[in-house]
Scaffold this motif. Structure first.
Motif, PDB file in Angstrom:
ATOM      1  N   ASP A 254     -32.336  -2.733  18.482  1.00  0.00           N
ATOM      2  CA  ASP A 254     -31.071  -3.470  18.455  1.00  0.00           C
ATOM      3  C   ASP A 254     -30.243  -3.131  17.215  1.00  0.00           C
ATOM      4  N   THR A 255     -30.478  -1.942  16.639  1.00  0.00           N
ATOM      5  CA  THR A 255     -29.787  -1.566  15.408  1.00  0.00           C
ATOM      6  C   THR A 255     -29.169  -0.177  15.532  1.00  0.00           C
ATOM      7  N   GLY A 256     -27.875  -0.077  15.215  1.00  0.00           N
ATOM      8  CA  GLY A 256     -27.145   1.184  15.239  1.00  0.00           C
ATOM      9  C   GLY A 256     -26.201   1.250  14.057  1.00  0.00           C
ATOM     10  N   PHE A 257     -25.022   1.866  14.251  1.00  0.00           N
ATOM     11  CA  PHE A 257     -24.085   1.999  13.127  1.00  0.00           C
ATOM     12  C   PHE A 257     -22.750   2.528  13.632  1.00  0.00           C
ATOM     13  N   ARG A 258     -21.758   2.474  12.757  1.00  0.00           N
ATOM     14  CA  ARG A 258     -20.491   3.191  12.906  1.00  0.00           C
ATOM     15  C   ARG A 258     -20.091   3.682  11.519  1.00  0.00           C
ATOM     16  N   CYS A 259     -19.089   4.536  11.463  1.00  0.00           N
ATOM     17  CA  CYS A 259     -18.717   5.163  10.195  1.00  0.00           C
ATOM     18  C   CYS A 259     -17.291   4.817   9.790  1.00  0.00           C
TER      19      CYS A 259
END
Length: 312
Positions: free
Chosen positions: A295-300
């Motif tokens: 349940d963990t991702g990212f954006r930049c």
């Protein structure tokens, strides 16, 4: 586009009639039985669909053409009665940023102007310089391009190292902070600071959530929504931030560049596994930089000098 804060049977019936669909056709688009739709419509203001159905109705309205939107508003405005749940576009926070594609990874980014915003639970005034933030979280398709270009490993849940087509537009998960940082460096970007992320999510005026102060779980993919998995990053049109940024609450937690302690970094946004209140942009969370979760991702983010020159 009209938005609905909470769907009742009256709004459901108006949308079905505006779209000129039969009960069975309409039910099929929502993934429910025609008997359920019939019950909602029969109960009128008392017929409240479940959270997962509220989200599906949000999506169906958002993807309908302008003629359907016009008929929908007209049906709810018969006899000059103002619909209880309808918010006209003028009442929606203005999307003040500008969209532009990043020259390296091709992702759509949103401009967040320099200036003060109200930060944290105490609404402390904080200055943040101008920056650009990915309009959507990094997707599996984005990660596949990164892997092809760099030889980086695919996430563990990709069978045979290939992403299922059904997940192309879902956020990538099972990436550590180090993985996310490697992608950002390859793309010529960075991970957001806590202050950048919070401003992009809640705007300048101290709103609790990206869409305002209402506790409306149907505007995002959180535990109360009942989906229990990731969703398309462009699904929740009515839950965008004042700058037009998607999925700032729910779907997946997002890694930040701000450290809590050495080797441990902040996260924001909450996930499909989290209750709605955890998604308030002012909330705090952190994890070790090697953590990889489903349940963990990212954006930049990118600074103005990392972006193409804008036409005046």
């Amino acid at each position: 586009m009209p938005l609905v804060t909470q769907w009742t049977g009256r709004e459901v019936k108006a949308l079905r009639e505006a779209a000129r669909l039969t009960l069975m056709e309409f039910a099929a688009k929502l993934g429910v039985s025609d008997r359920i739709v019939s019950r909602w419509e029969r109960d009128g203001f008392e017929g409240i669909p479940r959270m997962v159905n509220q989200a599906a109705l949000d999506t169906l309205l958002a993807t309908s053409d302008p003629d359907v939107h016009g008929r929908f508003i007209g049906l709810l405005s018969v006899n000059d009665v103002v619909p209880r749940q309808l918010i006209e576009p003028a009442d929606v926070p203005v999307v003040s940023g500008q969209y532009v594609k990043h020259p390296r990874d091709g992702k759509l980014m949103t401009q967040v102007p320099e200036g003060i915003f109200l930060s944290g639970d105490d609404d402390e005034p904080i200055w943040v310089d101008e920056f650009y933030i990915d309009t959507f979280p990094t997707t599996n398709a984005d990660w596949a391009r990164f892997c092809a270009a760099t030889g980086s490993r695919p996430p563990k849940h990709w069978e045979g190292g290939r992403c299922p087509k059904s997940l192309y537009d879902h956020p990538v998960v099972e990436v550590s902070w180090k993985d996310a940082t490697a992608y950002a460096e390859w793309a010529g970007k960075t991970l957001p600071t806590a202050e950048q992320w919070e401003k992009a999510a809640r705007g300048t005026t101290g709103a609790v959530y990206p869409w305002g102060n209402q506790k409306t779980a149907a505007k995002c993919n959180v535990r109360e929504t009942g989906i229990d998995r990731t969703t398309s990053v462009s699904r929740y049109h009515s839950g965008v931030s004042p700058y037009g940024v998607y999925d700032m609450v729910g779907n997946v937690w997002e890694w930040l560049s701000t450290p809590e302690t050495p080797g441990r970094y902040e996260l924001k946004g909450s996930a499909f596994t989290s209750p709605l209140f955890r998604g308030a942009p002012s909330s705090f969370n952190s994890a070790d930089d090697f953590m990889q979760d489903d349940d963990t991702g990212f954006r930049c983010v990118a600074s103005p000098d990392q972006m193409p020159a804008q036409e005046s």
